[in-house]
Enzyme design. Structure first.
Site, mmCIF file in Angstrom:
data_model
loop_
_atom_site.group_PDB
_atom_site.id
_atom_site.type_symbol
_atom_site.label_atom_id
_atom_site.label_comp_id
_atom_site.label_asym_id
_atom_site.label_seq_id
_atom_site.Cartn_x
_atom_site.Cartn_y
_atom_site.Cartn_z
ATOM 1 N N GLY A 13 -7.712 3.628 -2.716
ATOM 2 C CA GLY A 13 -8.025 2.278 -3.189
ATOM 3 C C GLY A 13 -6.735 1.510 -3.459
ATOM 4 O O GLY A 13 -5.642 1.974 -3.109
ATOM 5 N N ASP A 70 7.496 -5.754 14.568
ATOM 6 C CA ASP A 70 6.143 -5.338 14.923
ATOM 7 C C ASP A 70 6.262 -4.008 15.660
ATOM 8 O O ASP A 70 6.797 -3.959 16.772
ATOM 9 C CB ASP A 70 5.493 -6.406 15.818
ATOM 10 N N GLY A 114 0.786 -1.237 0.000
ATOM 11 C CA GLY A 114 0.000 0.000 0.000
ATOM 12 C C GLY A 114 0.817 1.286 0.000
ATOM 13 O O GLY A 114 1.812 1.409 -0.721
ATOM 14 N N THR A 168 -5.263 -0.861 -2.065
ATOM 15 C CA THR A 168 -4.429 -1.277 -0.941
ATOM 16 C C THR A 168 -5.183 -2.378 -0.195
ATOM 17 O O THR A 168 -6.340 -2.673 -0.492
ATOM 18 C CB THR A 168 -4.152 -0.133 0.057
ATOM 19 N N TYR A 207 -11.021 3.500 15.118
ATOM 20 C CA TYR A 207 -10.058 3.921 14.085
ATOM 21 C C TYR A 207 -9.908 5.445 14.095
ATOM 22 O O TYR A 207 -8.793 5.978 14.061
ATOM 23 C CB TYR A 207 -10.519 3.423 12.712
ATOM 24 N N SER A 214 -4.927 10.457 8.671
ATOM 25 C CA SER A 214 -6.099 10.122 7.858
ATOM 26 C C SER A 214 -7.103 11.259 8.011
ATOM 27 O O SER A 214 -7.074 11.996 9.008
ATOM 28 C CB SER A 214 -6.722 8.821 8.369
HETATM 29 C C1 8X3 Z 1 -8.899 5.793 5.776
HETATM 30 C C2 8X3 Z 1 -9.891 6.827 5.366
HETATM 31 O O1 8X3 Z 1 -12.356 7.504 5.351
HETATM 32 O O2 8X3 Z 1 -11.848 5.111 5.487
HETATM 33 O O3 8X3 Z 1 -7.889 6.344 6.550
HETATM 34 O O4 8X3 Z 1 -11.489 6.522 7.378
HETATM 35 S S1 8X3 Z 1 -11.460 6.471 5.937
#
Ligand code: 8X3
Length: 250
Positions: free
Chosen positions: A182, A60, A18, A184, A148, A135
């Site tokens: 995309g 890791d 990715g 990845t 996340y 992100s």
């Molecule tokens: C990934 C972007 O919009 O799927 O970091 O959270 S999103």
């Protein structure tokens, strides 16, 4: 013309696929010697063979002791903290604490562990770039993305702390925050291997590619020393927010 990163020593986490692999290729293509870090040794070896000056380092990032042991003595002056993942799209009320730990340990503690191992050397040498791959989920929150998004908000806080704490050090800090990327494994992993669900995420959308992100990163770290590109948010043109996406019909 001299390669813009000639003489630079870069380390990229999550380099086996990715954005990490694309970044490693871009940095190596611009003349950097590159250390590739990920858990999957075989994938790293393969990529290392493809690049002119590359070293594969299986690690890791969530393991603080291993990060310190393996990284602290490396002469890195360009760190790309990229390793990260999302698991699931469930609401918090239905989440799995073991998966939460994996996401937080990799996305947050991984960034801390690797940065902590390499930063003292960079500070001693008085120059370098630290790039955090954040992100748009570090700027917005969406249902099913609680953990996340929390992890990526944490990455943004770490970026801000690093900038504040190391003012005047000669180091530069950047958070590069992509939207939908995309091609990845990101969605495959998030959907726990369900290929149809992963493909549906990008259905009818020209998503960003890992190379788009690598190109922006390369631009940022090749600015003159007095320029610190601090925050880069890169959306797919078809995406207005984490929840508003224009899809082609059909
Ligand atoms: C990934 C972007 O919009 O799927 O970091 O959270 S999103």
């Amino acid at each position: 013309m001299k390669s813009p990163l000639h003489g630079r020593r870069a380390l990229v986490t999550g380099a086996s696929a990715g954005i990490g692999a694309a970044t490693a290729r871009a940095l190596a293509g611009a003349g950097a010697e590159v250390w590739l870090v990920a858990r999957r040794a075989e994938r790293l070896q393969e990529l290392a063979r493809e690049l002119p000056k590359a070293h594969a380092l299986s690690l890791d990032v969530a393991d603080a002791a291993a990060a310190e042991r393996e990284l602290a003595d490396l002469p890195i002056d360009l760190l790309v903290d990229n390793a990260g993942l999302a698991l699931g799209v469930e609401k918090l009320s239905a989440g799995d604490p073991a998966e939460w730990s994996r996401v937080i340990d990799t996305n947050v503690k991984g960034v801390l562990n690797v940065t902590r191992a390499l930063l003292p050397g960079m500070l001693r040498r008085g120059h370098g770039d630290v790039v955090l791959i954040g992100s748009v989920a570090g700027r917005q929150v969406y249902p099913g993305g609680g953990v996340y998004c929390a992890s990526k908000h944490a990455v943004r806080a770490i970026y801000e702390a690093l900038r504040l704490e190391n003012l005047g050090s000669g180091l530069r800090f950047l958070t590069l925050d992509p939207g939908m990327v995309g091609s990845t494994e990101f969605s495959q992993i998030r959907m726990r291997g369900d290929a149809a669900k992963a493909a549906a995420v990008y259905q009818g959308v020209d998503a960003l590619t890992p190379e788009d992100i690598a190109e922006a990163l390369l631009w940022a770290v090749t600015r003159p020393a007095h320029v610190n590109v601090g925050e880069l948010v890169i959306w797919a043109s078809a995406q207005a927010s984490t929840t508003q996406v224009h899809r082609r019909p059909g």
